[in-house]
Design a protein around this motif. Sequence first.
Motif, mmCIF file in Angstrom:
data_model
loop_
_atom_site.group_PDB
_atom_site.id
_atom_site.type_symbol
_atom_site.label_atom_id
_atom_site.label_comp_id
_atom_site.label_asym_id
_atom_site.label_seq_id
_atom_site.Cartn_x
_atom_site.Cartn_y
_atom_site.Cartn_z
ATOM 1 N N ILE A 1 -34.152 -169.111 86.813
ATOM 2 C CA ILE A 1 -32.796 -169.653 86.978
ATOM 3 C C ILE A 1 -32.260 -169.265 88.347
ATOM 4 O O ILE A 1 -32.322 -168.107 88.758
ATOM 5 C CB ILE A 1 -31.840 -169.095 85.887
ATOM 6 N N GLY B 1 -28.768 -169.410 90.519
ATOM 7 C CA GLY B 1 -27.335 -169.699 90.551
ATOM 8 C C GLY B 1 -26.975 -170.147 91.955
ATOM 9 O O GLY B 1 -27.520 -171.115 92.486
ATOM 10 N N GLY B 2 -26.066 -169.404 92.592
ATOM 11 C CA GLY B 2 -25.681 -169.741 93.964
ATOM 12 C C GLY B 2 -26.740 -169.327 94.980
ATOM 13 O O GLY B 2 -26.607 -169.642 96.168
ATOM 14 N N GLY B 3 -27.751 -168.587 94.551
ATOM 15 C CA GLY B 3 -28.832 -168.169 95.463
ATOM 16 C C GLY B 3 -28.367 -167.175 96.517
ATOM 17 O O GLY B 3 -28.981 -167.059 97.572
ATOM 18 N N SER B 4 -27.284 -166.431 96.220
ATOM 19 C CA SER B 4 -26.740 -165.522 97.237
ATOM 20 C C SER B 4 -27.186 -164.079 97.041
ATOM 21 O O SER B 4 -26.687 -163.183 97.719
ATOM 22 C CB SER B 4 -25.209 -165.601 97.269
ATOM 23 N N ASN B 5 -28.120 -163.870 96.098
ATOM 24 C CA ASN B 5 -28.629 -162.501 95.920
ATOM 25 C C ASN B 5 -30.124 -162.493 95.640
ATOM 26 O O ASN B 5 -30.605 -161.597 94.956
ATOM 27 C CB ASN B 5 -27.867 -161.799 94.792
ATOM 28 N N LYS C 1 -17.764 -169.157 92.560
ATOM 29 C CA LYS C 1 -16.682 -168.165 92.490
ATOM 30 C C LYS C 1 -15.505 -168.629 93.335
ATOM 31 O O LYS C 1 -14.355 -168.271 93.071
ATOM 32 C CB LYS C 1 -17.178 -166.803 92.978
ATOM 33 N N ASP D 1 -22.218 -168.004 92.059
ATOM 34 C CA ASP D 1 -21.661 -168.702 90.902
ATOM 35 C C ASP D 1 -21.154 -167.722 89.852
ATOM 36 O O ASP D 1 -21.409 -166.524 89.934
ATOM 37 C CB ASP D 1 -22.757 -169.550 90.257
ATOM 38 N N GLY E 1 -19.371 -156.921 92.409
ATOM 39 C CA GLY E 1 -18.212 -156.042 92.542
ATOM 40 C C GLY E 1 -17.870 -155.769 93.989
ATOM 41 O O GLY E 1 -18.635 -156.112 94.890
ATOM 42 N N VAL F 1 -27.606 -167.850 80.907
ATOM 43 C CA VAL F 1 -26.152 -167.775 80.736
ATOM 44 C C VAL F 1 -25.589 -169.154 81.066
ATOM 45 O O VAL F 1 -25.848 -169.688 82.157
ATOM 46 C CB VAL F 1 -25.542 -166.707 81.678
ATOM 47 N N ARG G 1 -13.164 -158.692 105.890
ATOM 48 C CA ARG G 1 -14.599 -158.993 105.681
ATOM 49 C C ARG G 1 -15.230 -159.558 106.943
ATOM 50 O O ARG G 1 -16.324 -159.190 107.333
ATOM 51 C CB ARG G 1 -14.772 -159.995 104.542
HETATM 52 C C1 LIG Z 1 -22.111 -162.806 102.606
HETATM 53 C C2 LIG Z 1 -22.340 -162.210 101.246
HETATM 54 C C3 LIG Z 1 -21.483 -161.246 100.753
HETATM 55 C C4 LIG Z 1 -21.687 -160.701 99.474
HETATM 56 N N1 LIG Z 1 -20.798 -159.761 99.029
HETATM 57 C C5 LIG Z 1 -20.977 -159.238 97.782
HETATM 58 C C6 LIG Z 1 -20.053 -158.262 97.292
HETATM 59 O O1 LIG Z 1 -19.078 -157.897 97.933
HETATM 60 N N2 LIG Z 1 -20.283 -157.762 96.051
HETATM 61 C C7 LIG Z 1 -21.353 -158.151 95.288
HETATM 62 O O2 LIG Z 1 -21.495 -157.665 94.145
HETATM 63 N N3 LIG Z 1 -22.226 -159.073 95.745
HETATM 64 C C8 LIG Z 1 -22.073 -159.621 96.961
HETATM 65 N N4 LIG Z 1 -22.973 -160.539 97.423
HETATM 66 C C9 LIG Z 1 -24.162 -160.859 96.599
HETATM 67 C C10 LIG Z 1 -24.001 -162.048 95.641
HETATM 68 O O3 LIG Z 1 -23.057 -162.953 96.137
HETATM 69 C C11 LIG Z 1 -23.606 -161.642 94.211
HETATM 70 O O4 LIG Z 1 -24.539 -160.762 93.627
HETATM 71 C C12 LIG Z 1 -23.468 -162.872 93.311
HETATM 72 O O5 LIG Z 1 -22.821 -162.511 92.117
HETATM 73 C C13 LIG Z 1 -24.805 -163.522 92.965
HETATM 74 O O6 LIG Z 1 -24.510 -164.766 92.344
HETATM 75 P P1 LIG Z 1 -25.438 -166.039 92.514
HETATM 76 O O7 LIG Z 1 -24.863 -167.117 91.665
HETATM 77 O O8 LIG Z 1 -25.635 -166.350 93.938
HETATM 78 O O9 LIG Z 1 -26.773 -165.504 91.846
HETATM 79 P P2 LIG Z 1 -28.280 -165.803 92.322
HETATM 80 O O10 LIG Z 1 -28.506 -165.135 93.631
HETATM 81 O O11 LIG Z 1 -28.580 -167.242 92.227
HETATM 82 O O12 LIG Z 1 -29.090 -165.036 91.180
HETATM 83 C C14 LIG Z 1 -29.050 -163.634 91.055
HETATM 84 C C15 LIG Z 1 -29.841 -163.267 89.772
HETATM 85 O O13 LIG Z 1 -29.118 -163.754 88.638
HETATM 86 C C16 LIG Z 1 -29.930 -164.639 87.872
HETATM 87 N N5 LIG Z 1 -29.042 -165.715 87.383
HETATM 88 C C17 LIG Z 1 -28.120 -166.403 88.106
HETATM 89 N N6 LIG Z 1 -27.438 -167.239 87.301
HETATM 90 C C18 LIG Z 1 -27.951 -167.074 86.052
HETATM 91 C C19 LIG Z 1 -27.667 -167.665 84.785
HETATM 92 N N7 LIG Z 1 -26.702 -168.583 84.638
HETATM 93 N N8 LIG Z 1 -28.383 -167.263 83.693
HETATM 94 C C20 LIG Z 1 -29.356 -166.322 83.827
HETATM 95 N N9 LIG Z 1 -29.670 -165.741 85.002
HETATM 96 C C21 LIG Z 1 -28.982 -166.107 86.097
HETATM 97 C C22 LIG Z 1 -31.002 -165.149 88.828
HETATM 98 O O14 LIG Z 1 -32.170 -165.530 88.113
HETATM 99 C C23 LIG Z 1 -31.222 -163.910 89.689
HETATM 100 O O15 LIG Z 1 -32.069 -163.009 89.012
HETATM 101 C C24 LIG Z 1 -22.787 -161.122 98.687
HETATM 102 C C25 LIG Z 1 -23.648 -162.117 99.181
HETATM 103 C C26 LIG Z 1 -23.432 -162.661 100.446
HETATM 104 C C27 LIG Z 1 -24.341 -163.746 100.936
#
Ligand SMILES: Cc1cc2nc3c(=O)[nH]c(=O)nc-3n(C[C@H](O)[C@H](O)[C@H](O)COP(=O)(O)OP(=O)(O)OC[C@H]3O[C@@H](n4cnc5c(N)ncnc54)[C@H](O)[C@@H]3O)c2cc1C
Length: 297
Positions: free
Chosen positions: A51, A53-57, A97, A121, A131, A180, A206
């Motif tokens: 899965i 999501g936003g691909g940001s981690n 978000k 996301d 957080g 989820v 930031r």
């Molecule tokens: C510039 C920048 C700043 C950031 N600042 C912060 C910060 O201040 N604090 C912080 O905590 N993070 C921060 N992050 C990291 C990131 O944005 C967060 O961890 C965010 O919550 C990840 O969400 P995502 O949708 O991009 O998840 P993804 O990167 O797409 O996925 C992360 C993990 O979650 C799983 N996943 C995602 N969605 C689902 C779903 N619906 N069901 C099951 N599994 C799922 C994926 O398989 C993967 O294992 C930052 C990132 C960037 C690029």
Amino acid sequence: MSLNVLQNHNLAEYTSWLIGGNADYFCLPSNYDELREALKFAKEKNLKTTILGGGSNVLISDGGIEGLTIGLKKFSGISTDISSDKITLDCLAGTSKSELLKTFLKHQLAPALFLAGLPGDVGGGVVMNAGVAEMFQPREFMELVESIEVMTAEGEVRTLNKSDLKVAYRHTDGWQPHTVVKAKIVWPLQKDPDVLNKVREANKVRLSKQPLDKPSCGSVFKNPEGHKVAQLIDSCGLKGYTVGGAQVSPKHANFIVNLGTATAQDVWSIITHVKATVKEKTGVDIQTEVIRMGRWG
Ligand SMILES: Cc1cc2nc3c(=O)[nH]c(=O)nc-3n(C[C@H](O)[C@H](O)[C@H](O)COP(=O)(O)OP(=O)(O)OC[C@H]3O[C@@H](n4cnc5c(N)ncnc54)[C@H](O)[C@@H]3O)c2cc1C
């Protein structure tokens, strides 16, 4: 089958690092039925599912991801219910978000400040319990969440209350091995008329501290107990350390930025070097926050 499943589809554009190889199979479901179809497709073909999501981690391997990758960015939408004392938001997992932030801003509520500058996301927010370091309230994503919905591999939808989940620093357990699909977010209706100004100020801070002009995944390592990991990395003289097209940001030591041509292997080489150097010079073990996905040797 109405869902479009693509083969050998490149994933770099679905990540904030703009890095990653091809998914063997890829789809973007936009509703429950399409997600069910995707999961059925994987089950019938005996494919592993991943899965996104936003691909940001995430750090997706240059060799791509085996099986079916399900991107949730079209699986989005918020329904709002307001009573006399609280707001309830039913958010599909792929809702960004920033959309959630707009909803809280519209109602002048404190979570807008927490969400300012948090990419990704709602589903990723739940899974990673995203957080912030600042002492805002809330300061972790799961403080907003009352319950979630998950979809099983068989397409059944189940509700899990927060008490069914184990919430920790940058991590939530108890929803696995499912997907989820929704989060019910509840917050008291206590208006803060100054919240928009606070959001603007937080964005400025930031921007001044983080290299937001370059692709990254935010903080790469978690803060170890009693330490700030950026300070540890900086104290080892690692700012500016470069491998190929990836670099430890000279602006923020816990960010690894893509200078334009970075491969996943470049980033992983930096991560390995930073981890080893910090251990050698400070004695502290640091762990990655970012999730590695796909084929790694
Ligand atoms: C510039 C920048 C700043 C950031 N600042 C912060 C910060 O201040 N604090 C912080 O905590 N993070 C921060 N992050 C990291 C990131 O944005 C967060 O961890 C965010 O919550 C990840 O969400 P995502 O949708 O991009 O998840 P993804 O990167 O797409 O996925 C992360 C993990 O979650 C799983 N996943 C995602 N969605 C689902 C779903 N619906 N069901 C099951 N599994 C799922 C994926 O398989 C993967 O294992 C930052 C990132 C960037 C690029």
